[in-house]
Design a protein around this motif. Structure first.
Motif, PDB file in Angstrom:
ATOM      1  N   ASP A  94       1.017  -1.038  -0.236  1.00  0.00           N
ATOM      2  CA  ASP A  94      -0.304  -0.020   0.125  1.00  0.00           C
ATOM      3  C   ASP A  94       1.284   1.215   0.133  1.00  0.00           C
ATOM      4  OD1 ASP A  94      -2.746  -0.031   0.619  1.00  0.00           O
ATOM      5  OD2 ASP A  94      -2.103   1.694   0.995  1.00  0.00           O
ATOM      6  N   LEU A  95       0.227   2.084  -0.971  1.00  0.00           N
ATOM      7  CA  LEU A  95       1.128   3.722  -1.294  1.00  0.00           C
ATOM      8  C   LEU A  95       1.166   4.338   0.597  1.00  0.00           C
ATOM      9  CD1 LEU A  95       3.106   5.447  -2.882  1.00  0.00           C
ATOM     10  CD2 LEU A  95       1.299   6.475  -3.979  1.00  0.00           C
ATOM     11  N   SER A  96       0.399   4.171   0.728  1.00  0.00           N
ATOM     12  CA  SER A  96      -0.685   5.935   2.191  1.00  0.00           C
ATOM     13  C   SER A  96       0.462   4.276   3.236  1.00  0.00           C
ATOM     14  CB  SER A  96      -2.116   5.549   2.282  1.00  0.00           C
ATOM     15  OG  SER A  96      -2.390   3.980   3.175  1.00  0.00           O
ATOM     16  N   GLN A  97       0.062   5.621   4.883  1.00  0.00           N
ATOM     17  CA  GLN A  97       0.368   4.782   5.892  1.00  0.00           C
ATOM     18  C   GLN A  97      -0.231   3.283   6.524  1.00  0.00           C
ATOM     19  OE1 GLN A  97       3.127   5.707   7.709  1.00  0.00           O
ATOM     20  NE2 GLN A  97       4.190   7.091   5.933  1.00  0.00           N
ATOM     21  N   ALA A  98      -1.248   3.250   5.559  1.00  0.00           N
ATOM     22  CA  ALA A  98      -1.927   2.381   6.201  1.00  0.00           C
ATOM     23  C   ALA A  98      -1.671   1.035   6.528  1.00  0.00           C
ATOM     24  CB  ALA A  98      -3.798   2.825   4.850  1.00  0.00           C
ATOM     25  N   ILE A  99      -0.704   1.447   5.940  1.00  0.00           N
ATOM     26  CA  ILE A  99       0.457  -0.462   5.561  1.00  0.00           C
ATOM     27  C   ILE A  99       0.861  -0.735   7.445  1.00  0.00           C
ATOM     28  CG2 ILE A  99       2.344   0.582   5.232  1.00  0.00           C
ATOM     29  CD1 ILE A  99       1.009  -2.262   3.929  1.00  0.00           C
ATOM     30  N   ASP A 100       0.789   0.231   8.084  1.00  0.00           N
ATOM     31  CA  ASP A 100       1.091   0.586   9.279  1.00  0.00           C
ATOM     32  C   ASP A 100       0.026  -0.081  10.104  1.00  0.00           C
ATOM     33  OD1 ASP A 100       4.039   1.557   8.973  1.00  0.00           O
ATOM     34  OD2 ASP A 100       2.631   3.785   9.055  1.00  0.00           O
ATOM     35  N   VAL A 101      -1.003  -0.353  10.257  1.00  0.00           N
ATOM     36  CA  VAL A 101      -2.185  -1.018  10.017  1.00  0.00           C
ATOM     37  C   VAL A 101      -1.969  -2.263   9.973  1.00  0.00           C
ATOM     38  CG1 VAL A 101      -4.635  -0.422  10.336  1.00  0.00           C
ATOM     39  CG2 VAL A 101      -3.778   0.772  10.282  1.00  0.00           C
ATOM     40  N   VAL A 102      -1.773  -2.690   8.630  1.00  0.00           N
ATOM     41  CA  VAL A 102      -1.485  -4.322   8.624  1.00  0.00           C
ATOM     42  C   VAL A 102      -0.650  -4.850   9.475  1.00  0.00           C
ATOM     43  CG1 VAL A 102      -1.431  -5.426   6.407  1.00  0.00           C
ATOM     44  CG2 VAL A 102      -2.078  -3.473   5.912  1.00  0.00           C
ATOM     45  N   ALA A 103       0.909  -3.852   9.330  1.00  0.00           N
ATOM     46  CA  ALA A 103       2.003  -4.364  10.122  1.00  0.00           C
ATOM     47  C   ALA A 103       1.205  -4.573  11.393  1.00  0.00           C
ATOM     48  CB  ALA A 103       2.717  -3.471  10.114  1.00  0.00           C
ATOM     49  N   LYS A 104       0.239  -4.466  12.175  1.00  0.00           N
ATOM     50  CA  LYS A 104       0.198  -4.378  13.173  1.00  0.00           C
ATOM     51  C   LYS A 104      -0.662  -5.655  14.012  1.00  0.00           C
ATOM     52  CE  LYS A 104       0.861   0.763  15.436  1.00  0.00           C
ATOM     53  NZ  LYS A 104      -0.328   1.620  15.632  1.00  0.00           N
ATOM     54  N   LYS A 105      -1.200  -5.941  12.535  1.00  0.00           N
ATOM     55  CA  LYS A 105      -2.177  -7.150  12.494  1.00  0.00           C
ATOM     56  C   LYS A 105      -1.416  -8.388  12.034  1.00  0.00           C
ATOM     57  CE  LYS A 105      -6.034  -4.328  10.680  1.00  0.00           C
ATOM     58  NZ  LYS A 105      -7.266  -4.487  10.417  1.00  0.00           N
ATOM     59  N   HIS A 106      -0.781  -8.301  11.067  1.00  0.00           N
ATOM     60  CA  HIS A 106       0.133  -9.326  10.524  1.00  0.00           C
ATOM     61  C   HIS A 106       1.783  -9.822  11.256  1.00  0.00           C
ATOM     62  CE1 HIS A 106      -3.607  -9.681   9.615  1.00  0.00           C
ATOM     63  NE2 HIS A 106      -4.158  -9.098   8.354  1.00  0.00           N
ATOM     64  N   ARG A 107       2.293  -9.264  11.697  1.00  0.00           N
ATOM     65  CA  ARG A 107       3.528  -8.959  11.914  1.00  0.00           C
ATOM     66  C   ARG A 107       4.177 -10.434  12.697  1.00  0.00           C
ATOM     67  NH1 ARG A 107       4.359  -3.723  15.669  1.00  0.00           N
ATOM     68  NH2 ARG A 107       3.139  -3.853  17.435  1.00  0.00           N
ATOM     69  N   LEU A 108       3.215 -11.030  13.407  1.00  0.00           N
ATOM     70  CA  LEU A 108       3.611 -12.149  13.916  1.00  0.00           C
ATOM     71  C   LEU A 108       3.357 -13.790  13.054  1.00  0.00           C
ATOM     72  CD1 LEU A 108       3.050 -11.281  17.654  1.00  0.00           C
ATOM     73  CD2 LEU A 108       4.634 -11.269  16.661  1.00  0.00           C
ATOM     74  N   ASN A 109       2.758 -13.443  11.812  1.00  0.00           N
ATOM     75  CA  ASN A 109       3.199 -14.172  10.497  1.00  0.00           C
ATOM     76  C   ASN A 109       4.211 -14.612  10.069  1.00  0.00           C
ATOM     77  OD1 ASN A 109       1.085 -15.969   8.819  1.00  0.00           O
ATOM     78  ND2 ASN A 109      -0.281 -15.528   9.680  1.00  0.00           N
ATOM     79  N   SER A 110       4.647 -15.830   9.448  1.00  0.00           N
ATOM     80  CA  SER A 110       5.689 -15.579   9.151  1.00  0.00           C
ATOM     81  C   SER A 110       5.623 -15.920   7.485  1.00  0.00           C
ATOM     82  CB  SER A 110       6.633 -17.269   9.522  1.00  0.00           C
ATOM     83  OG  SER A 110       5.247 -18.284   9.425  1.00  0.00           O
ATOM     84  N   ASN A 111       4.218 -15.991   7.253  1.00  0.00           N
ATOM     85  CA  ASN A 111       4.145 -15.648   5.766  1.00  0.00           C
ATOM     86  C   ASN A 111       3.296 -14.227   5.737  1.00  0.00           C
ATOM     87  OD1 ASN A 111       4.149 -18.432   5.371  1.00  0.00           O
ATOM     88  ND2 ASN A 111       2.129 -19.399   6.322  1.00  0.00           N
ATOM     89  N   TRP A 112       3.960 -12.963   5.897  1.00  0.00           N
ATOM     90  CA  TRP A 112       3.585 -12.059   5.624  1.00  0.00           C
ATOM     91  C   TRP A 112       4.514 -11.407   5.697  1.00  0.00           C
ATOM     92  CZ3 TRP A 112       3.833  -7.022   8.360  1.00  0.00           C
ATOM     93  CH2 TRP A 112       3.433  -6.257   7.975  1.00  0.00           C
ATOM     94  N   PHE A 113       4.168 -10.391   5.312  1.00  0.00           N
ATOM     95  CA  PHE A 113       5.246  -9.003   4.751  1.00  0.00           C
ATOM     96  C   PHE A 113       4.810  -7.501   4.320  1.00  0.00           C
ATOM     97  CE2 PHE A 113       9.027  -6.247   3.398  1.00  0.00           C
ATOM     98  CZ  PHE A 113       9.244  -6.422   4.818  1.00  0.00           C
ATOM     99  N   GLY A 114       5.552  -6.409   4.554  1.00  0.00           N
ATOM    100  CA  GLY A 114       3.999  -5.486   3.969  1.00  0.00           C
ATOM    101  C   GLY A 114       5.754  -4.200   3.357  1.00  0.00           C
ATOM    102  N   ILE A 115       4.672  -4.279   2.070  1.00  0.00           N
ATOM    103  CA  ILE A 115       5.394  -3.313   1.836  1.00  0.00           C
ATOM    104  C   ILE A 115       4.532  -1.377   1.414  1.00  0.00           C
ATOM    105  CG2 ILE A 115       7.221  -4.324   0.195  1.00  0.00           C
ATOM    106  CD1 ILE A 115       5.515  -3.612  -2.211  1.00  0.00           C
ATOM    107  N   GLN A 116       5.661  -0.569   1.762  1.00  0.00           N
ATOM    108  CA  GLN A 116       5.006   0.775   1.423  1.00  0.00           C
ATOM    109  C   GLN A 116       5.159   1.176  -0.105  1.00  0.00           C
ATOM    110  OE1 GLN A 116       5.570   3.972   3.622  1.00  0.00           O
ATOM    111  NE2 GLN A 116       4.127   5.591   2.787  1.00  0.00           N
ATOM    112  N   GLY A 117       4.638   1.313  -0.405  1.00  0.00           N
ATOM    113  CA  GLY A 117       5.107   1.620  -2.664  1.00  0.00           C
ATOM    114  C   GLY A 117       4.190   1.598  -3.584  1.00  0.00           C
ATOM    115  N   ASP A 118       4.701   2.100  -4.592  1.00  0.00           N
ATOM    116  CA  ASP A 118       3.354   2.065  -5.404  1.00  0.00           C
ATOM    117  C   ASP A 118       3.154   0.709  -6.121  1.00  0.00           C
ATOM    118  OD1 ASP A 118       2.705   3.163  -7.797  1.00  0.00           O
ATOM    119  OD2 ASP A 118       4.124   4.715  -8.582  1.00  0.00           O
ATOM    120  N   ILE A 119       2.509   0.205  -6.889  1.00  0.00           N
ATOM    121  CA  ILE A 119       1.805  -1.170  -7.437  1.00  0.00           C
ATOM    122  C   ILE A 119       2.064  -0.572  -8.619  1.00  0.00           C
ATOM    123  CG2 ILE A 119       0.639  -1.558  -5.746  1.00  0.00           C
ATOM    124  CD1 ILE A 119      -2.013  -0.967  -7.129  1.00  0.00           C
ATOM    125  N   THR A 120       2.519   0.726  -9.137  1.00  0.00           N
ATOM    126  CA  THR A 120       2.563   1.112 -10.285  1.00  0.00           C
ATOM    127  C   THR A 120       4.389   0.537 -10.871  1.00  0.00           C
ATOM    128  OG1 THR A 120       3.397   2.995 -10.486  1.00  0.00           O
ATOM    129  CG2 THR A 120       0.875   2.442 -11.272  1.00  0.00           C
TER     130      THR A 120
END
Length: 230
Positions: free
Chosen positions: A157-183
């Motif tokens: 996700d390009l927005s700071q919403a990605i930090d919300v995602v990280a708080k939910k899923h950072r204890l799952n080894s099958n997850w990672f997050g990027i703050q990035g442009d999907i283009t």
């Protein structure tokens, strides 16, 4: 017994969204699940890179400069700001980051099942063991549904919403997050079995470029599940 798979971050092939050169991970701390907390992705052959902060890789030039102090321990600098024109501005999606920060998780399992699976004529069990890109992850509820179904998910996700995602899923080894442009994704060609993109394409800087980029990171025979509105 088969050895456990490496966590998602270590399974991905990272590349600079600007040059296409390889990105070399430098990790200083991980969660108990092995998800990187802090570190950097260094552009191969340079002293430039992108910081990893709070379980999220900051993979646009603008985001790299915002978190630039996190690169100093590695003697790295962000790519030059003039390269930022290659990406959509984070400011253009600030309102989405604000919305998702206070709304949190609000979708029911049944709603998520319809959004991610049923309307595309899919069954939840079909996502098991797939490597999935959630392109424009918002608050990460769809990411959570896919994880529950047994997928490994990179949330972008390009927005700071990605930090919300990280708080939910950072204890799952099958997850990672990027703050990035999907283009301009920081992932090698043909990496994903499935790309999920809900209501995001119309918000990007160029819809055609977005679709081409999502197809680039999808392997031959992979599936893209996307929806958009005018």
């Amino acid at each position: 017994m088969n050895p456990p798979q490496p966590n998602l971050f270590d399974r991905l092939r990272w590349r600079d969204p600007l040059s296409g050169n390889s990105l070399i991970p430098i990790i200083t701390a991980r969660t108990p699940a092995g998800v990187p907390i802090n570190g950097a992705l260094q552009i191969e052959g340079t002293q430039q890179g992108y910081p990893i902060v709070d379980c999220v890789a900051r993979l646009t030039v603008e985001a790299a400069h915002t978190y630039g102090e996190w690169l100093r321990p590695f003697s790295l600098t962000p790519p030059p700001m003039q390269s930022a024109a290659h990406f959509q501005s984070v400011e253009s999606v600030d309102s989405f980051g604000f919305q998702w920060s206070w709304r949190g998780k609000f979708r029911s399992f049944d709603d998520l099942c319809w959004r991610v699976a049923t309307r595309f004529d899919r069954r939840p069990q079909e996502f098991r063991d797939l490597l999935v890109l959630d392109a424009g992850a918002g608050a990460g509820d769809q990411t959570g549904f896919l994880l529950e179904c047994g997928a490994s998910v990179l949330s972008a996700d390009l927005s700071q919403a990605i930090d919300v995602v990280a708080k939910k899923h950072r204890l799952n080894s099958n997850w990672f997050g990027i703050q990035g442009d999907i283009t301009a994704l920081p992932i090698s060609d043909g990496s994903f079995d499935l790309v999920y993109c809900e209501g995001v394409i119309q918000h990007t800087r160029d819809s055609a470029v977005t679709i081409a980029e999502l197809l680039r990171v999808l392997h031959s025979g992979g599936t893209i599940l996307a929806s958009h509105y005018p």
